[in-house]
Design a protein around this motif. Structure first.
Motif, PDB file in Angstrom:
ATOM      1  N   TYR A 150       0.795  -6.205 -28.791  1.00 36.93           N
ATOM      2  CA  TYR A 150       2.119  -6.002 -28.855  1.00 36.93           C
ATOM      3  C   TYR A 150       2.503  -6.294 -27.220  1.00 36.93           C
ATOM      4  N   LEU A 151       1.879  -5.640 -26.430  1.00 34.26           N
ATOM      5  CA  LEU A 151       2.404  -6.005 -24.903  1.00 34.26           C
ATOM      6  C   LEU A 151       1.980  -7.220 -24.410  1.00 34.26           C
ATOM      7  N   GLN A 152       0.894  -7.923 -24.994  1.00 31.23           N
ATOM      8  CA  GLN A 152       0.738  -9.276 -24.819  1.00 31.23           C
ATOM      9  C   GLN A 152       1.809 -10.370 -24.964  1.00 31.23           C
ATOM     10  N   ARG A 153       2.335  -9.922 -26.215  1.00 32.91           N
ATOM     11  CA  ARG A 153       3.282 -10.961 -27.138  1.00 32.91           C
ATOM     12  C   ARG A 153       4.568 -10.604 -26.393  1.00 32.91           C
ATOM     13  N   MET A 154       4.857  -9.303 -25.713  1.00 34.22           N
ATOM     14  CA  MET A 154       6.197  -9.090 -24.945  1.00 34.22           C
ATOM     15  C   MET A 154       6.131  -9.918 -23.915  1.00 34.22           C
ATOM     16  N   LEU A 155       5.112  -9.880 -23.005  1.00 36.93           N
ATOM     17  CA  LEU A 155       4.924 -10.478 -21.742  1.00 36.93           C
ATOM     18  C   LEU A 155       5.064 -12.052 -22.087  1.00 36.93           C
ATOM     19  N   GLY A 156       4.429 -12.526 -22.900  1.00 39.88           N
ATOM     20  CA  GLY A 156       4.112 -13.856 -23.199  1.00 39.88           C
ATOM     21  C   GLY A 156       5.952 -14.458 -23.625  1.00 39.88           C
ATOM     22  N   SER A 157       6.537 -13.627 -24.448  1.00 38.13           N
ATOM     23  CA  SER A 157       7.771 -14.063 -24.905  1.00 38.13           C
ATOM     24  C   SER A 157       8.678 -14.061 -23.637  1.00 38.13           C
ATOM     25  N   ALA A 158       8.634 -12.992 -22.648  1.00 28.16           N
ATOM     26  CA  ALA A 158       9.418 -13.079 -21.331  1.00 28.16           C
ATOM     27  C   ALA A 158       9.185 -14.443 -20.587  1.00 28.16           C
ATOM     28  N   GLU A 159       7.885 -14.547 -20.422  1.00 30.11           N
ATOM     29  CA  GLU A 159       7.389 -15.773 -19.632  1.00 30.11           C
ATOM     30  C   GLU A 159       8.019 -17.000 -20.132  1.00 30.11           C
ATOM     31  N   ALA A 160       7.865 -17.202 -21.463  1.00 25.84           N
ATOM     32  CA  ALA A 160       8.222 -18.352 -22.181  1.00 25.84           C
ATOM     33  C   ALA A 160       9.652 -18.621 -21.844  1.00 25.84           C
ATOM     34  N   MET A 161      10.509 -17.686 -21.988  1.00 26.21           N
ATOM     35  CA  MET A 161      11.986 -17.478 -21.766  1.00 26.21           C
ATOM     36  C   MET A 161      12.266 -18.069 -20.460  1.00 26.21           C
ATOM     37  N   ARG A 162      11.484 -17.493 -19.505  1.00 24.66           N
ATOM     38  CA  ARG A 162      11.791 -17.891 -18.002  1.00 24.66           C
ATOM     39  C   ARG A 162      11.548 -19.306 -17.765  1.00 24.66           C
ATOM     40  N   LEU A 191       9.515  -0.372 -22.398  1.00 29.89           N
ATOM     41  CA  LEU A 191       9.819   0.891 -23.085  1.00 29.89           C
ATOM     42  C   LEU A 191      11.235   0.483 -23.828  1.00 29.89           C
ATOM     43  N   LYS A 192      11.799  -0.713 -23.807  1.00 28.50           N
ATOM     44  CA  LYS A 192      13.219  -0.978 -24.196  1.00 28.50           C
ATOM     45  C   LYS A 192      13.200  -0.614 -25.699  1.00 28.50           C
ATOM     46  N   ASN A 193      11.902  -0.928 -26.585  1.00 28.70           N
ATOM     47  CA  ASN A 193      12.002  -0.729 -27.994  1.00 28.70           C
ATOM     48  C   ASN A 193      10.784   0.458 -28.116  1.00 28.70           C
ATOM     49  N   ILE A 207       0.938  -1.085  -0.020  1.00 33.29           N
ATOM     50  CA  ILE A 207       0.296   0.177  -0.087  1.00 33.29           C
ATOM     51  C   ILE A 207       0.849   1.253   0.061  1.00 33.29           C
ATOM     52  N   ILE A 208       1.962   1.109   0.758  1.00 32.00           N
ATOM     53  CA  ILE A 208       2.835   2.245   0.888  1.00 32.00           C
ATOM     54  C   ILE A 208       4.224   2.045   0.012  1.00 32.00           C
ATOM     55  N   PRO A 209       4.417   2.594  -1.042  1.00 32.52           N
ATOM     56  CA  PRO A 209       5.640   2.412  -1.963  1.00 32.52           C
ATOM     57  C   PRO A 209       6.971   2.079  -1.210  1.00 32.52           C
ATOM     58  N   THR A 210       7.502   0.946  -1.333  1.00 30.80           N
ATOM     59  CA  THR A 210       8.760   0.428  -1.172  1.00 30.80           C
ATOM     60  C   THR A 210       9.668  -0.129  -2.221  1.00 30.80           C
ATOM     61  N   ASP A 211      11.089  -0.171  -1.781  1.00 31.02           N
ATOM     62  CA  ASP A 211      11.795  -0.575  -2.874  1.00 31.02           C
ATOM     63  C   ASP A 211      11.582  -0.208  -4.356  1.00 31.02           C
ATOM     64  N   PHE A 212      11.794   1.262  -4.510  1.00 33.52           N
ATOM     65  CA  PHE A 212      11.527   1.998  -5.819  1.00 33.52           C
ATOM     66  C   PHE A 212      12.507   1.260  -6.902  1.00 33.52           C
ATOM     67  N   ASP A 213      11.538   0.983  -8.140  1.00 29.53           N
ATOM     68  CA  ASP A 213      12.592   0.287  -8.968  1.00 29.53           C
ATOM     69  C   ASP A 213      11.682   0.798 -10.483  1.00 29.53           C
ATOM     70  N   LEU A 214      12.560   1.095 -11.504  1.00 29.41           N
ATOM     71  CA  LEU A 214      12.175   1.607 -12.677  1.00 29.41           C
ATOM     72  C   LEU A 214      12.336   0.355 -13.638  1.00 29.41           C
ATOM     73  N   GLN A 215      12.751  -0.625 -13.304  1.00 30.00           N
ATOM     74  CA  GLN A 215      13.164  -1.807 -14.320  1.00 30.00           C
ATOM     75  C   GLN A 215      11.956  -2.445 -15.250  1.00 30.00           C
ATOM     76  N   SER A 216      10.831  -2.460 -14.744  1.00 32.30           N
ATOM     77  CA  SER A 216       9.699  -2.767 -15.359  1.00 32.30           C
ATOM     78  C   SER A 216       9.289  -1.898 -16.578  1.00 32.30           C
ATOM     79  N   TYR A 217       9.184  -0.642 -16.156  1.00 32.11           N
ATOM     80  CA  TYR A 217       8.959   0.124 -17.125  1.00 32.11           C
ATOM     81  C   TYR A 217      10.294   0.183 -18.267  1.00 32.11           C
ATOM     82  N   MET A 218      11.477   0.134 -18.047  1.00 30.47           N
ATOM     83  CA  MET A 218      12.483   0.244 -18.711  1.00 30.47           C
ATOM     84  C   MET A 218      12.650  -0.936 -19.654  1.00 30.47           C
TER      85      MET A 218
END
Length: 307
Positions: free
Chosen positions: A243-255, A78-80, A64-75
């Motif tokens: 496009y976002l669904q394919r990106m997420l699916g590709s990342a999950e498949a790689m994992r 928005l990598k491409n 509920i309160i922001p902790t461990d601020f990180d921008l990696q998800s947005y990076m």
């Protein structure tokens, strides 16, 4: 004395009614405020989680309160940026064009079927309603769109399937049933044809309806990814949702492949990416709602019930 007594009793009655009205208003505000809070909290949690590190999300859940601020998800999302902008452009263009056409189709059809001087309106109404009960199925529909209409890898494949909604047409027909016939009759006496009546009289009187149908259609086009998955293989034509669904699916498949193969890969914040993609995909369309909110309830309720 009796007049004085009646006046005192009347004043007491007014005071009691005012207190009751205040109590009812207070309870209503509390209930609406609580309901609004319940609706806002999930979206707030999504925003906070999108800026939280993956390790913190896995360890502590959604904070509920922001902790461990990180921008990696947005990076990562928005990598491409070029592809993201192309997907945004496709989605915005399809949404604008499709919404205009969908509103025109629903309002024109609803206006014709609301006209009592149209002899076949009951037959056409049954035909439209019948299509909501039965469908030809996915395979015949796909074959018709690809083989006969040649919609493969065209923007029409993203516009045409959602361009006409029977539900929107029924809303339009019900709304326009409430417009007095005297308006169209007087216009015809003045020499106006049906198109002039529709454009200059019916549409201006149907602003709440147009705003409501526009919101429904815009949401349908903006959130659509299914038609893009079926009919579009050109990556330059992908809309934002697909496009976002394919990106997420590709990342999950790689994992999953990496875990089964024992290959060490850099940690991918899948949960954070889901939240970040939600913000990227829903942010613009959420901003549209305040502009049509004042028409929304009116457009749905006017003409819906007649006493």
């Amino acid at each position: 004395m009796e007049d004085t007594f009646d006046a005192v009793e009347l004043e007491k009655g007014k005071g009691i009614r005012q207190k009751d009205a205040l109590v009812v208003k207070f309870i209503g505000y509390v209930y609406i405020g609580f309901f609004a809070l319940v609706c806002v909290i999930p979206f707030y949690l999504i925003i906070v989680a999108s800026f939280t590190s993956e390790a913190s999300l896995i360890r502590n859940g959604y904070p509920i309160i922001p902790t461990d601020f990180d921008l990696q998800s947005y990076m990562l999302c928005l990598k491409n940026p070029v592809s993201i902008l192309k997907a945004y452009g496709t989605t915005i263009g399809v949404t604008v064009v499709g919404t205009v056409l969908a509103v025109l189709m629903a309002t024109m059809t609803g206006y014709v079927l609301s006209r009592k001087d149209f002899p076949w309106r009951n037959g056409f109404s049954f035909f439209f309603f019948f299509t909501t009960l039965f469908s030809g199925g996915l395979v015949p529909w796909y074959m018709m769109c690809v083989r006969y209409l040649h919609l493969k890898n065209t923007y029409f494949a993203l516009i045409l399937p959602l361009m006409f909604s029977v539900w929107n047409m029924i809303i339009a027909k019900t709304f326009m049933n409430g417009i007095p016939d005297a308006i169209t009759e007087s216009a015809k006496i003045d020499g106006a044809n049906d198109m002039v009546i529709f454009v200059k009289l019916i549409l201006p009187l149907s602003k709440p309806l147009v705003a409501t149908l526009g919101l429904f259609s815009a949401l349908a086009y903006w959130n659509d990814w299914y038609n893009c998955m079926l009919f579009v293989t050109d990556e330059n034509m992908f809309n934002l949702q697909y496009y976002l669904q394919r990106m997420l699916g590709s990342a999950e498949a790689m994992r999953i492949v990496a875990e089964k193969s024992g290959i060490a890969l850099p940690s991918v914040p899948l949960e954070g990416m889901k939240m970040a993609m939600t913000i990227i995909a829903t942010g613009p369309i959420v901003l549209l709602y305040p502009f049509v909110q004042r028409y929304f309830v009116k457009g749905l309720t006017i003409g819906a019930v007649k006493g």
